[in-house]
Design a protein around this motif. Structure first.
Motif, PDB file in Angstrom:
ATOM      1  N   ILE A  42       2.411 -12.369   7.416  1.00  0.00           N
ATOM      2  CA  ILE A  42       2.053 -11.175   6.632  1.00  0.00           C
ATOM      3  C   ILE A  42       3.182 -10.166   6.731  1.00  0.00           C
ATOM      4  N   ARG A  43       3.691  -9.759   5.591  1.00  0.00           N
ATOM      5  CA  ARG A  43       4.702  -8.703   5.663  1.00  0.00           C
ATOM      6  C   ARG A  43       4.474  -7.667   4.571  1.00  0.00           C
ATOM      7  N   ASN A  44       5.002  -6.509   4.873  1.00  0.00           N
ATOM      8  CA  ASN A  44       4.903  -5.393   3.955  1.00  0.00           C
ATOM      9  C   ASN A  44       5.780  -5.669   2.726  1.00  0.00           C
ATOM     10  N   ALA A  68      -1.996 -12.504  -7.242  1.00  0.00           N
ATOM     11  CA  ALA A  68      -2.108 -11.157  -6.670  1.00  0.00           C
ATOM     12  C   ALA A  68      -3.588 -10.842  -6.570  1.00  0.00           C
ATOM     13  N   VAL A  69      -3.991 -10.286  -5.430  1.00  0.00           N
ATOM     14  CA  VAL A  69      -5.380  -9.847  -5.288  1.00  0.00           C
ATOM     15  C   VAL A  69      -5.350  -8.337  -5.079  1.00  0.00           C
ATOM     16  N   GLU A  70      -5.932  -7.632  -6.017  1.00  0.00           N
ATOM     17  CA  GLU A  70      -5.932  -6.162  -5.965  1.00  0.00           C
ATOM     18  C   GLU A  70      -7.161  -5.683  -5.206  1.00  0.00           C
ATOM     19  N   ALA A  71      -6.937  -4.801  -4.226  1.00  0.00           N
ATOM     20  CA  ALA A  71      -8.062  -4.249  -3.447  1.00  0.00           C
ATOM     21  C   ALA A  71      -7.808  -2.766  -3.174  1.00  0.00           C
ATOM     22  N   VAL A  72      -7.475  -2.036  -4.238  1.00  0.00           N
ATOM     23  CA  VAL A  72      -7.253  -0.591  -4.094  1.00  0.00           C
ATOM     24  C   VAL A  72      -8.598   0.114  -4.298  1.00  0.00           C
ATOM     25  N   ARG A  98      -3.016   1.013   9.594  1.00  0.00           N
ATOM     26  CA  ARG A  98      -4.410   0.752  10.008  1.00  0.00           C
ATOM     27  C   ARG A  98      -4.820  -0.660   9.624  1.00  0.00           C
ATOM     28  N   GLY A  99      -4.412  -1.089   8.427  1.00  0.00           N
ATOM     29  CA  GLY A  99      -4.767  -2.422   7.937  1.00  0.00           C
ATOM     30  C   GLY A  99      -4.191  -3.508   8.832  1.00  0.00           C
ATOM     31  N   LEU A 100      -2.916  -3.342   9.193  1.00  0.00           N
ATOM     32  CA  LEU A 100      -2.274  -4.357  10.041  1.00  0.00           C
ATOM     33  C   LEU A 100      -2.913  -4.355  11.437  1.00  0.00           C
ATOM     34  N   ASP A 139       0.871  -1.179   0.000  1.00  0.00           N
ATOM     35  CA  ASP A 139       0.000   0.000   0.000  1.00  0.00           C
ATOM     36  C   ASP A 139       0.905   1.225   0.000  1.00  0.00           C
ATOM     37  N   ASN A 140       0.665   2.145  -0.921  1.00  0.00           N
ATOM     38  CA  ASN A 140       1.539   3.324  -1.007  1.00  0.00           C
ATOM     39  C   ASN A 140       1.361   4.242   0.182  1.00  0.00           C
ATOM     40  N   ASP A 141       0.220   4.107   0.854  1.00  0.00           N
ATOM     41  CA  ASP A 141      -0.085   5.001   1.965  1.00  0.00           C
ATOM     42  C   ASP A 141       0.306   4.306   3.279  1.00  0.00           C
TER      43      ASP A 141
END
Ligand code: CAA
Length: 289
Positions: free
Chosen positions: A75-77, A90-94, A45-47, A37-39
């Motif tokens: 789970i890692r960044n 890959a699962v995109e959820a933007v 918040r997600g983690l 996530d670029n943000d």
């Protein structure tokens, strides 16, 4: 030739409500997950949301503390410079913006191995259109999870015009390995879930706007009369009113039919920034968010 080999890592793009939930269920099923996530704030918040969701499972005895740590440890960044070539899927959820998603798919197509599945969690954008941004549309597929992802059983597997049978089958196997129930649907506006659900929610907003009943009364009718776990207005708050508005616009545009026109009150709520649970205010107020 897409294969979703269970030993290869999974890439999740977007660490919002859906992305973090998706990362969680893959990790809980034993997969190594890279989340991108670029943000930075959204990633944090997600983690945190994953930690909280796992805490609920520990509290009710469905998971022990050691297993909680193992899930988190998977789970890692995905840091810049990380090789993504090994990811099986890959699962995109933007956020639901066509230009943004197309850019993600162009990049995924470039950096992932040719046999990787490129899945999108979009709730309303055409899979076929996203696939057309890649050079390999046969491996692009919809993998539409429901919110909250760790709890909801369904994954809508959406077949774009060019999606291969092999990709559909492999995606179903992935969903089954997560303990979910996949259902295959064709790529039409709103697929099945939102084509049926959102007009109901929109109609509930019309009923509220017209003063047919209070918010509580409308939700109670649907909860006690139809056995829905949440009333439609509370559910709209869970989904996000901006997301609901987007989906109604996609239905109205996609079918060219004004029966899908968004309720003006829904527009007003979005304009006011009352977007639902995620901001603490929607049709209801949420003190804990
Ligand atoms: N993580 C882990 N567990 C969770 C959780 C989370 N984020 N949220 C809820 N749970 C668990 C709780 O721990 C509880 O478990 P037990 O029954 O085993 O104790 C269970 O789920 C029920 O939760 P609660 O008791 O807190 O509250 P509830 O009974 O109101 O259930 C709910 C919450 C599961 C969200 C329920 O209200 C529900 O099913 N609502 C409908 C959700 C729905 O329709 N989702 C689809 C939205 S549409 C969509 O996502 C697609 C789109 O494109 C817009």
């Amino acid at each position: 030739m897409p294969v979703a080999t269970a030993t290869r890592p999974v890439l999740v793009i977007g660490a919002g409500t859906m992305g973090s939930g998706i990362a969680q269920v893959f990790a809980a099923a034993g997969r190594q997950v890279m989340i991108q996530d670029n943000d930075e704030a959204s990633l944090k918040r997600g983690l945190a949301a994953i930690g909280k969701s796992l805490d609920r499972l520990v509290k009710k005895g469905a998971l022990d503390a050691a297993a909680r740590e193992q899930v988190l440890g998977r789970i890692r960044n995905a840091a810049p410079g990380d090789s993504l070539a090994d990811c099986a899927i890959a699962v995109e959820a933007v956020p639901e913006r066509l230009d943004l998603k197309k850019a993600v798919f162009r990049e995924l197509d470039r950096v992932l191995a040719p046999d990787a599945i490129l899945a999108t969690n979009t709730s309303s954008i055409s899979i076929t259109e996203l696939a057309a941004a890649t050079r390999s549309p046969s491996r692009v597929v919809g993998m539409h999870f429901m919110n909250p992802v760790p709890v909801m059983q369904l994954v809508e597997v959406v077949r774009g015009l060019e999606t291969s049978e092999e990709t559909v089958r492999a995606t179903m196997d992935v969903a089954l390995a997560l303990g979910k129930t996949p259902v295959v649907v064709e790529d039409r506006p709103g697929f099945v879930s939102n084509r049926v659900l959102l007009p109901m929610i929109n109609e509930a907003v019309f009923a509220l706007q017209e003063g047919v009943a209070t918010r509580e009364a409308i939700d109670t009718v649907m909860k006690l009369g139809m056995n829905h776990p949440l009333g439609p207005l509370a559910l709209a708050d869970l989904i996000g009113l901006d997301v609901c508005l987007d989906i109604m616009e996609v239905l109205q545009r996609g079918f060219g039919d004004d029966k899908y026109r968004p309720c003006p009150l829904l527009r007003t709520m979005v304009a006011a920034g009352r977007l639902g649970r995620k901001v603490g205010r929607g049709f209801y107020e949420y003190l804990d968010s």
